[in-house]
Design a protein around this motif. Structure first.
Motif: not given
Ligand SMILES: *[C@@H]1O[C@H](CO)[C@@H](O)[C@H](O)[C@H]1NC(C)=O
Length: 339
Positions: A57-58, A62, A66, A79, A83-84, A86-88, A90-91
């Motif tokens: 998540d962070t 994270n 990446r 995760c 949200k964690g 989905a955010d990951l 997306s990038v």
């Protein structure tokens, strides 16, 4: 001016009169070069390999997800929150797969491992990175109840063991690697609560796992980060939790510390985190990457200048030295001041 001949003659003289020293320096230099070359050898075919990371998540997890995605690994990122995940996603590239994972829930782990099994197929899993962790509650031991310990141990230690046991057959197939995130707090107990215990546990678990799985080609590395700016060192979380612990203490315990103690303790934490925490998380993920890509991964990696120059050396010194240093950084209870 010194002539070339006299300089040569002088050097020759020094070398001849210090033969043993010259030989020892030469040997040390050759050993250092060999070690450096051995350390930089990278395994082949990394882009076909699968790596499963927990706690993406962070923080370290994270960033590692990446970076490995950019390097072409097949990353499966666990995760805790939607949200964690989905955010990951997306990038990162479509090759990276996210899944929901709660390491304190065995069934959640089983579902995640089933997903990993389907993804990796016959290749097996190359890397497992046990990164998920939490820090709070931390604080003076007397302020804790047993649940405060188990809350942290369940994630940081039992979670690591549970995930590892369930993933081990897939790792065996690929003769893969386990990378466990411990901490310098797995070398020195700088604070009360479950965090240091859990990280000592991760050190011990990793040591026995390494020896047990070595003959099956599985390599195990331990990462020992110093202080870094992540969710684990988030001051507002730590502060809010310290206030929760303090509020529920019986009055006689509060009295023994003194009314000002809580705020002084928070101020000390604040100083610690602001002064020591590095924002450069890549120091840690570089160690993880080395553990996953080097032909000869190291058993232990310490990350951050504070880990290398302060905490790890301090852990080898007598306890009286570390006791003295920690004592300087923390406030004194009122009872102690009156003596
Ligand atoms: C994780 O699982 C535990 C045990 O089943 C549960 O108590 C906890 O609420 C879960 N946490 C989250 C964030 O879902």
């Amino acid at each position: 001016m010194v002539s070339t001949e006299s300089l040569t003659a002088y050097l020759l003289d020094v070398i001849l009169s210090h033969l043993l020293l010259t030989f020892a320096s030469l040997l040390a230099t050759v050993a250092a070069i060999c070690w450096y070359i051995r350390d930089s050898l990278i395994v082949d075919g990394l882009s076909h390999k699968y790596v499963f990371i927990t706690g993406c998540d962070t923080g370290f997890g994270n960033l590692l997800a990446r970076r490995l995605d950019q390097k072409g690994f097949h990353v499966i990122a666990g995760c805790l929150t939607k949200k964690g995940a989905a955010d990951l996603a997306s990038v990162t590239s479509p090759t990276l797969k996210t899944l929901l994972l709660n390491v304190t829930d065995s069934e959640s782990i089983s579902r995640a491992v089933e997903f990993v099994r389907r993804e990796v197929g016959d290749r097996g899993l190359w890397g497992l990175v046990n990164n998920a962790g939490r820090s709070v509650p931390i604080g003076p031991t007397e302020w804790m109840q047993i649940k405060d310990f188990t809350k942290v141990l369940d994630v940081n230690l039992i979670g690591v063991i549970d995930v590892t046991l369930q993933v081990l057959p897939l790792l065996k197939k690929a003769q893969g690697r386990v990378v466990n995130v411990a901490s310098i707090l797995g070398r020195l107990s700088l604070t009360g609560g479950g965090y240091c215990l859990s990280k000592w546990g991760v050190e011990a678990f990793s040591d026995s796992l390494r020896r047990d799985m070595y003959h099956f080609g599985i390599k195990v590395s331990i990462i020992e980060p110093g202080f870094f700016k992540t969710g684990v060192t988030q001051l507002d979380l730590i502060e809010a939790d310290l206030r929760r612990l303090w509020t529920r203490l019986p009055q006689h315990v509060k009295d023994s510390y003194g009314a000002a103690y809580l705020n002084e303790y928070i101020k000390a934490q604040d100083f610690f985190m602001k002064f020591l925490c590095s924002p450069d998380l890549s120091k840690v993920t570089k160690c993880m990457e080395h553990a996953l890509t080097a032909c000869f991964p190291r058993t232990r990696y310490s990350a951050g200048w504070d880990a290398k120059l302060l905490w790890i050396p301090l852990s080898y010194l007598p306890s009286s030295v570390s006791d003295f240093l920690i004592d300087m950084l923390l406030p004194l209870p009122i009872d102690e001041r009156m003596n």
